[in-house]
Enzyme design. Structure first.
Site, short mmCIF file in Angstrom:
data_model
loop_
_atom_site.label_atom_id
_atom_site.label_comp_id
_atom_site.label_asym_id
_atom_site.label_seq_id
_atom_site.Cartn_x
_atom_site.Cartn_y
_atom_site.Cartn_z
N ASP A 14 -103.74 36.50 45.05
CA ASP A 14 -102.83 36.50 43.91
C ASP A 14 -101.45 37.04 44.36
OD1 ASP A 14 -102.18 36.25 41.21
OD2 ASP A 14 -102.81 38.29 40.73
N HIS A 15 -100.40 36.31 44.05
CA HIS A 15 -99.03 36.74 44.38
C HIS A 15 -98.82 37.08 45.86
CE1 HIS A 15 -97.57 36.67 40.27
NE2 HIS A 15 -98.73 37.20 39.91
N GLY A 21 -98.84 42.50 32.61
CA GLY A 21 -99.03 43.83 32.04
C GLY A 21 -99.43 43.82 30.57
P1 13P Z 1 -102.06 39.95 32.88
O1 13P Z 1 -101.30 41.19 33.23
O2 13P Z 1 -101.55 39.34 31.61
O3 13P Z 1 -103.53 40.16 32.85
O4 13P Z 1 -101.76 38.86 34.03
C1 13P Z 1 -102.46 38.87 35.24
C2 13P Z 1 -101.88 37.94 36.24
O5 13P Z 1 -101.06 37.09 35.96
C3 13P Z 1 -102.37 38.07 37.62
O6 13P Z 1 -101.67 37.25 38.50
O1 G3H Z 2 -100.33 39.93 38.37
C1 G3H Z 2 -100.87 40.81 38.99
C2 G3H Z 2 -102.16 41.42 38.74
O2 G3H Z 2 -102.23 42.00 37.46
C3 G3H Z 2 -102.49 42.37 39.85
O3 G3H Z 2 -101.89 43.60 39.70
O4 G3H Z 2 -100.77 44.09 41.87
O5 G3H Z 2 -101.47 45.95 40.31
O6 G3H Z 2 -103.17 44.64 41.59
P1 G3H Z 2 -101.81 44.64 40.95
ZN ZN Z 3 -99.60 36.93 38.07
#
Ligand code: 13P
Ligand code: G3H
Ligand code: ZN
Length: 311
Positions: A82-83, A181
């Site tokens: 993720d990201h 968030g």
């Molecule tokens: P939320 O903070 O809305 O759960 O989004 C999570 C997200 O986009 C993780 O990449």
């Molecule tokens: O979009 C991101 C997720 O909510 C992950 O959050 O980078 O704090 O693990 P984190």
């Molecule tokens: Zn995200």
């Protein structure tokens, strides 16, 4: 069944008008809560790992826990970064057993985003791994990304064809008004998403899977429990679930949820300690916390994303 990519999942989701849940994982209880829910709902799953999660739990622990969940449930599961911030972290995840990575080039200008994303796509595809790119900027806070509301930008539909064609990405995250968030909309503000942008994107790249980040609904029953037992989250507001149902029927094939799981887990633990101040065995409070995650994920799979029975 080994880990799968998202290719088949997205194809079926697009055609079937539903979405796959992509849930963030950080430890064993979260992985078990999500995958036990997936098993009961017979739903395909994407388990996603942020840079912060890799730092917290270590890459190898998360990979092995997810592999264990596949043996335990027999579900089709994709393991996704993720990201991903740069080529190096994406490469580490491709080499380290993930079946999908996101390269988040949304902080760059259009041309640089294309360049950085294309580089990841070439490497990932050579190893059979799929790639999610991002166009447009979401507001909100994660460990690695912190974008203020003023800096957030909706996706420009006129750019998506060129981006997809030049990069070769397998899916695309777009910004239509969601944010990361627990504080997505101001108190009193009516939650609004730019479905017109989603519709236009869908027309320009028909059949192409779109990803929605920042899709927690910030379920008020858990906010209430958190606040009843000593928490301070009075103005936590998320994306109404009805909007997610609508997005899932359109081109959105992957819906990212993290904050709702954090909230469910925290609510359970806060309540548990209030009611059982003498407890100190972690299993006593992590077991109900895991159960709360399972309850939330079952609800999302069945009542929101529409992917129950699609494994
Ligand atoms: P939320 O903070 O809305 O759960 O989004 C999570 C997200 O986009 C993780 O990449
Ligand atoms: O979009 C991101 C997720 O909510 C992950 O959050 O980078 O704090 O693990 P984190
Ligand atoms: Zn995200």
């Amino acid at each position: 069944m080994p880990l799968v990519t998202t290719k088949e999942m997205f194809k079926k989701a697009y055609e079937g008008g539903y979405a796959i849940g992509a849930f963030n994982v950080n430890n064993m209880e979260i992985i078990q809560g999500i995958t036990e829910a997936g098993k009961e709902e017979n739903a395909p799953l994407i388990l996603q790992v942020s840079a912060g999660a890799r730092k917290y739990a270590k890459h190898i622990y998360l990979v092995k826990l997810v592999e264990a969940a596949i043996i335990d449930t027999g579900l089709p599961i994709a393991l996704h970064l993720d990201h991903g911030e740069d080529f190096e972290v994406c490469k580490a995840c491709v080499d380290g057993g993930f079946t999908s990575v996101m390269i988040d080039g949304s902080k760059y200008d259009f041309e640089t985003n294309i360049k950085v994303t294309k580089e990841v796509v070439e490497y990932a595809h050579s190893k059979g791994v799929v790639v999610e790119g991002e166009l447009g900027k979401l507001a909100g806070i994660e460990d690695a990304v912190n974008v203020s509301a003023e800096d957030a930008q909706f996706t420009n539909p006129a750019e998506v064809e060129e981006f997809v064609e030049k990069t070769g990405v397998d899916s695309l995250a777009i910004a239509i008004g969601t944010s990361h968030g627990a504080y997505k909309f101001k108190p009193g503000q009516k939650p609004r998403l730019r479905f017109d942008i989603l519709e236009e994107v869908g027309k320009r790249i028909p059949g192409f899977p779109i990803v929605l980040h920042g899709a927690s609904s910030v379920m008020q029953e858990y906010v209430k429990i958190v606040n009843t037992y000593g928490g301070k989250m009075p103005d936590a507001i998320g994306v109404p679930e009805e909007m997610l149902r609508q997005a899932a029927k359109m081109a959105v094939c992957k819906i990212n949820i993290d904050s709702d799981l954090r909230l469910a887990m925290t609510a359970s633990i806060r309540q548990h300690f209030y009611e059982n101040p003498d407890h100190f065995d972690p299993r006593q409070y992590l077991k109900p916390a895991r159960e709360n995650i399972k309850t939330v994920v079952k609800h999302k799979l069945k009542d929101v994303l529409g992917c129950s029975g699609k494994a």
